[in-house]
Write an enzyme that holds these catalytic residues in place. Structure first.
Site, PDB file in Angstrom:
ATOM      1  CG  ASP B   8      -2.123   0.432  -3.584  1.00 49.20           C
ATOM      2  OD1 ASP B   8      -2.395   1.318  -4.427  1.00 49.20           O
ATOM      3  OD2 ASP B   8      -2.900  -0.494  -3.278  1.00 49.20           O
ATOM      4  CE  LYS B  71      -4.647   5.380  -8.589  1.00 53.98           C
ATOM      5  NZ  LYS B  71      -4.477   4.089  -7.906  1.00 53.98           N
ATOM      6  CD  GLU B 169      -2.898   0.935  -9.027  1.00 53.36           C
ATOM      7  OE1 GLU B 169      -3.994   0.608  -9.506  1.00 53.36           O
ATOM      8  OE2 GLU B 169      -2.652   2.073  -8.610  1.00 53.36           O
ATOM      9  CG  ASP B 191      -6.152  -3.690  -9.933  1.00 51.31           C
ATOM     10  OD1 ASP B 191      -7.046  -3.417  -9.115  1.00 51.31           O
ATOM     11  OD2 ASP B 191      -5.014  -3.191  -9.877  1.00 51.31           O
TER      12      ASP B 191
END
Lengths: 196, 610
Positions: B8, B71, B169, B191
C-alpha cells in the site's frame, strides 16, 4: 464471435439476467488474467483478449436496452463500438412541444430563471421523462418480444421499429439533459442519459 | 512462482504485507523496531537519502529538502497542482508535462521519490524473508487515471520491483474483508486516506468480487483537513501574537504536524489543546471537536456527491446496499462517520484496522496471482471514460466509465488528404463532452500507412484497458493487413528512456553502504535531540538548579563531539545519555506549562462568570 455467442446464446432478446450473471462469473474464472499469470506470453495475450471480449459482451447484454442497441448494430453489421448508434430524432407528434421547449430554454438563457420560468421548464421535463419511460417500456416489452417471435421475413420491420424507438429515446434524453442543465439539476441527468 | 508481496503506497504512510502460507491469512510486515507504518517521507540530506520515521523527524528542520505527500503529485502536470504548491515547503517546478521537485541543485520526479519509499519496503520484506523480493502488487486509488497508474508502475520499476498488478485500494480492502467473513451481497467501500478519496460499490457473490461502480476525488483527503486547520491557526496567531507565519516554512511544518495531531486527538476527545513552542513565543490554543467540524464540514460533504454518483452508476438504490465499510485513517473522524451513516442509512463499520486493510488486501491479490487462492476473483472497473478527440474537439467515447476490465474497443480511422501516411489521434479520459475539459492521456501517431487516396485506408485501432487499468493500443491497416506502427507520446509521464536511466541510478543507490545510511539516521536523531534540548534550555533552563543545567550542557557538548565523528554506537549512546540528563528538566517544564494552562483556564472561568 458476437456477444450472444460468447455466452452460447441464440440471437434473442429475452435473456434471464440471473443466469447470465452466473455464466459471466463462470467464464470469468476461466478467462481472467489473474488465473493465467504463469502461462506463456502468447497464452496470456489470448486470455487477456478472451477476458476483454467476455466483459464487453456482458456489459452489452446485461441491460435490456443496451441489448437492443447491440442487436441493431449487429444486424446492421456495425458491431465495433459500444454506445449509442442511432441519431437522435424527434418524434413527429412532439415537434410542436419541442419548439415551445426550445423557446423556454432560450428565454431562460437570456433572462435567468424566475419562478414562472422554472415551472415552464419543469413541467415539460417531467412530461418528457414519462414519455422516455414509455419508450423504454416499449423497447424492453413489445419490441423485445416482437423480435423473438418474428419470422425471418418480419425481422426487418421489427428492427426498423426498434431503431425508431431508440432514436426517439436518444432525442428525449438530450432534451431532458438540456432542461436539467438549465435548471441546474444536471447531476442526475449526467448519470442517467449522457453515457448510456 | 516466486513470492509476491502486497504494497500500500500511501500519501501519508506505506506498508508491505504478505499471505502466511500456513494460516492463509494476510500479515503486515513490521520493521526491525516493530513499526508497521512507514511514513511516506523522503529527506535528501547532504550525507544521503533518508526515508520513513527518520525523514519525518526532518520535516521541521529541513523543510526544503524533505518531501512528503508526493502521491498527490504522481502522474500530474504543473497546472493540476499549482494551487496547492503554496502549502508545500519544497520547490515543485514544471518539466516536460510532469513536475519535478528541486532539491538544492538536483531534481527528482515524483516516481523517483515514491521509488525510495518502495525500496525501503522491499528491503523490509527481504529482511523478513531472508530472500530477494522482486515482485509486488501495488495499490492505487480507484479514481487514479491512466497517467497516475503508469507513474506508480514506473516507481515500482525504479525501485527494482516487477509490478505484477496495480490494484484499486477500496477493492483491495474488500478482498481483505472478504477473507475474514465472506458475506454475500452489495457492499460500499468508502476510502478516505491522506490525499485521496474513493467510493466503490461491489457485489460479492460465489467468491467473485464484482465492482459495479467507482467514483472519487484524487485530490481530497486528510491533508486537506490539516490545511483547513492550519489556515485557521495562522489567522488566530496573527490576531493573538501579531505575526503571520504563512511564509515561514519551518513554522508551517510545526503547525501542520500540530494540526494533524490535534485532529487525531479530537476523534476521541471533545476538546484538546495545541501547544507549539516557537522561538519568540509559545503558542497555545484550545480547540473543540465542534470547531474542527466547522472547519472540515465542506470537505467531508464534498465526498457525498461522488457517493451518490457511484450508487446511481451501480444501478442500485441506497437501500440495496447491505454493508458499508470504512477504509483509510481519515475515516476515524466522527463527523464523517455521521455523514456516511446518513447517506447510506446504515451504520458503517471498520473491524479491520483502516490503516492496514488496504495492504492486507494487496497481499491477498498477490496470493491470488501467485496461484495460492483460486476461490476468489476480483473483477474491477475502469473509473473514467476513455475517448478520442474528434472534429471540433468533441470526445467520442470508446470505453464508458465503470466498464469491467480488462476491456477493449475497436475503432476505424482513415486519412483526410491524398497520399497521407500518418494519422494523429488524441486519447483522453474523463466525463466531459469537450476534449479540452477531459484529461489528456496521450497522442498516438499511426505511421507507415501506404499512400492512397483520402479516405481509402482503413486503419483499425484496438484500445485495450488491461487488468491494471492501463491503456494499451494496437493498429492495423485492414486493406493491406499490415500492422501500423503506433508511437505513444504520454501527456503526463516519463518516457521509456527516462525510466531506464532512473532504474540504473537507483541501482547505484541500492549498492551504497547500508552502514552509511544507518549513520545518517543516527546523526539525524542526534540533531533532533540537540535542537530540542537547546530550545528547552533557552525556555526553561531557569526552572532547574545551576548544577543540573551544567550537567545538561556537558552532555550536550559530548553529543556534539560524538556527532562530528562517525562512530554510530557512540552517537547513539551519547544521545541516550543526553535524553536521560534532560528528563527532569522536561518534567519541570511540563508542570509549569500545565500550571500556566490551568491558570489561564481559571482566568477564563472568572471572566465568564462576570
Amino acid at each position: 464471435m458476437d456477444h450472444f455467442q460468447v455466452f452460447g446464446l441464440p440471437r434473442r432478446l429475452a435473456i434471464d439476467t440471473v443466469e447470465l450473471q452466473r455464466k459471466f462469473y463462470e467464464l470469468s474464472r476461466l478467462h481472467h488474467p489473474d488465473f493465467h499469470q504463469a502461462a506463456s506470453p502468447e497464452e496470456q495475450a489470448r486470455t487477456l483478449e478472451a477476458s476483454a471480449r467476455l466483459n464487453t459482451a456482458y456489459r452489452a447484454l446485461r441491460d435490456p436496452i443496451a441489448r437492443v442497441e447491440y442487436l441493431v448494430r449487429l444486424e446492421e453489421g456495425r458491431d465495433t463500438k459500444e454506445g449509442a448508434t442511432v441519431k437522435p430524432k424527434a418524434p413527429p407528434e412532439l415537434l410542436e412541444e419541442m419548439f415551445e421547449i426550445q423557446e423556454a430554454l432560450a428565454e431562460a438563457k437570456v433572462g435567468g430563471l424566475d419562478e414562472a420560468g422554472r415551472a415552464a421548464l419543469v413541467a415539460p421535463r417531467d412530461r418528457l421523462m414519462v414519455r422516455l419511460e414509455q419508450e423504454n417500456a416499449r423497447l424492453v416489452g413489445p419490441l423485445t418480444q416482437g423480435w423473438d417471435a418474428a419470422a425471418p421475413a418480419e425481422r426487418q420491420r421489427v428492427l426498423a421499429a426498434m431503431k425508431e424507438a431508440l432514436a426517439t429515446r436518444a432525442y428525449l434524453g438530450t432534451v431532458i439533459d438540456d432542461l436539467n442543465d438549465a435548471l441546474g439539476e444536471s447531476l442526475e441527468g449526467y448519470v442517467t442519459h449522457r453515457r448510456h | 512462482m516466486s513470492r509476491i508481496v502486497g504494497i500500500d503506497l500511501g500519501t501519508t504512510n506505506s506498508l508491505v504485507a504478505y499471505v502466511d502460507e500456513k494460516t492463509g491469512l494476510p500479515r503486515v510486515i513490521p520493521d526491525q523496531e516493530g513499526r508497521v507504518l512507514l511514513p511516506s517521507v523522503v529527506s535528501f540530506t547532504t550525507e544521503g537519502v533518508v526515508v520513513g520515521e527518520a525523514a519525518k523527524r526532518l520535516l521541521v528542520r529541513r523543510p526544503a529538502t524533505t518531501v512528503y505527500s508526493v502521491k498527490r503529485l504522481m502522474g500530474r502536470g504543473y497546472e493540476d497542482v499549482k494551487e496547492e504548491l503554496c502549502y508545500l515547503p519544497f520547490k515543485v517546478a514544471p518539466c516536460d508535462g510532469i513536475v519535478k521537485i528541486q532539491i538544492g541543485d538536483r531534481e527528482v520526479t515524483p516516481p523517483e521519490v515514491s521509488a525510495i519509499v518502495l525500496r525501503s519496503l522491499k528491503e523490509r520484506a527481504e529482511a523478513h524473508f531472508r530472500e530477494p523480493i522482486e515482485k509486488a502488487v501495488i495499490t492505487v486509488p480507484a479514481y487514479f487515471n491512466d497517467s497516475q497508474r503508469q507513474a506508480t508502475k514506473d516507481a515500482g520499476r525504479i525501485a527494482g520491483l516487477d509490478v505484477v498488478r496495480i490494484v484499486n485500494e477500496p477493492t483491495a480492502a474488500s478482498l481483505a474483508y472478504g477473507l475474514h467473513r465472506l458475506k454475500e451481497g452489495v457492499i460500499a467501500v468508502y476510502d478516505l486516506g491522506g490525499g485521496t478519496f474513493d467510493i466503490s460499490i461491489l457485489r460479492v457473490k460465489d467468491g467473485v468480487f464484482e465492482v459495479l461502480a467507482t467514483n472519487g476525488n484524487t485530490h481530497l483527503g486528510g491533508d486537506d483537513f490539516d490545511r483547513a486547520i492550519v489556515v485557521w491557526l495562522l489567522d488566530d496567531i496573527l490576531s493573538e501574537h501579531g505575526v503571520y507565519l504563512g511564509r515561514d516554512t519551518e513554522a508551517m511544518q510545526e503547525l501542520r504536524l500540530a494540526a494533524e495531531a490535534a485532529k487525531v486527538r479530537l476523534s476521541a476527545e471533545d476538546r484538546t489543546t495545541l501547544t507549539i513552542p516557537f522561538e519568540e513565543f509559545t503558542y497555545r490554543r484550545a480547540i473543540t471537536r465542534a470547531e474542527l467540524e466547522g472547519l472540515i464540514e465542506k470537505l467531508v460533504d464534498a465526498t457525498l456527491g461522488p457517493c451518490r454518483m457511484a450508487i446511481a452508476d451501480a444501478g442500485v438504490a441506497p437501500s440495496d446496499i447491505d454493508e458499508v465499510v470504512l477504509v483509510g485513517g481519515s475515516t476515524r473522524v466522527p463527523l464523517l462517520r455521521r455523514r456516511v451513516q446518513e447517506l447510506f442509512a446504515k451504520t458503517p463499520h471498520s473491524q479491520l484496522n483502516p490503516d492496514e486493510v488496504v495492504a492486507l488486501g494487496a497481499a491477498v491479490q498477490a496470493h491470488i496471482l501467485a496461484g495460492g487462492i483460486t476461490s476468489m476473483l476480483l473483477l474491477d472497473v475502469t473509473p473514467l471514460s476513455l475517448g478520442i478527440e474528434t472534429l471540433g474537439g468533441i470526445v467520442s467515447v470508446l470505453i464508458p466509465r465503470n466498464t469491467t476490465i480488462p476491456t477493449s474497443a475497436r475503432e476505424m480511422f482513415t486519412t483526410s488528404v491524398d497520399g497521407q501516411t500518418i494519422v494523429d489521434l488524441h486519447v483522453v479520459q474523463g466525463e466531459r463532452e469537450l476534449a479540452k475539459d477531459c484529461r489528456s492521456l496521450a497522442r498516438f501517431e499511426l505511421s507507415g500507412i501506404d499512400p492512397m487516396p483520402a479516405g481509402m485506408p482503413k486503419i483499425e485501432v484496438t484500445f485495450l484497458i488491461d487488468a491494471n487499468g492501463i491503456l494499451q493500443a494496437q493498429a492495423k491497416e485492414l486493406r493491406t493487413g499490415k500492422a501500423t506502427a503506433i508511437e505513444v507520446k504520454p501527456t503526463y509521464g516519463l518516457s521509456e528512456t527516462e525510466v531506464e536511466r532512473m532504474v540504473e541510478e537507483s541501482f547505484a543507490y541500492a549498492e551504497a553502504d547500508v552502514e552509511a545510511r544507518l549513520l545518517i539516521e543516527t546523526r539525524n536523531e542526534a540533531d533532533t535531540v540537540i535542537t530540542h534540548v537547546e530550545r528547552a534550555l533557552r525556555q526553561g533552563g531557569e526552572l532547574v538548579p545551576v548544577e543540573e543545567r551544567e550537567a545538561i550542557r556537558e552532555a550536550l557538548e559530548e553529543l556534539r563531539r560524538a556527532r562530528a565523528g562517525d562512530d554510530r554506537g557512540r552517537i547513539r549512546d551519547t544521545t541516550a545519555a543526553l535524553n536521560r540528563a534532560t528528563e527532569h528538566l522536561a518534567d519541570v517544564m511540563m508542570d509549569a506549562a500545565l500550571k500556566a494552562a490551568l491558570g489561564s483556564k481559571r482566568a477564563a472561568e472568572i471572566m465568564e462568570s462576570d
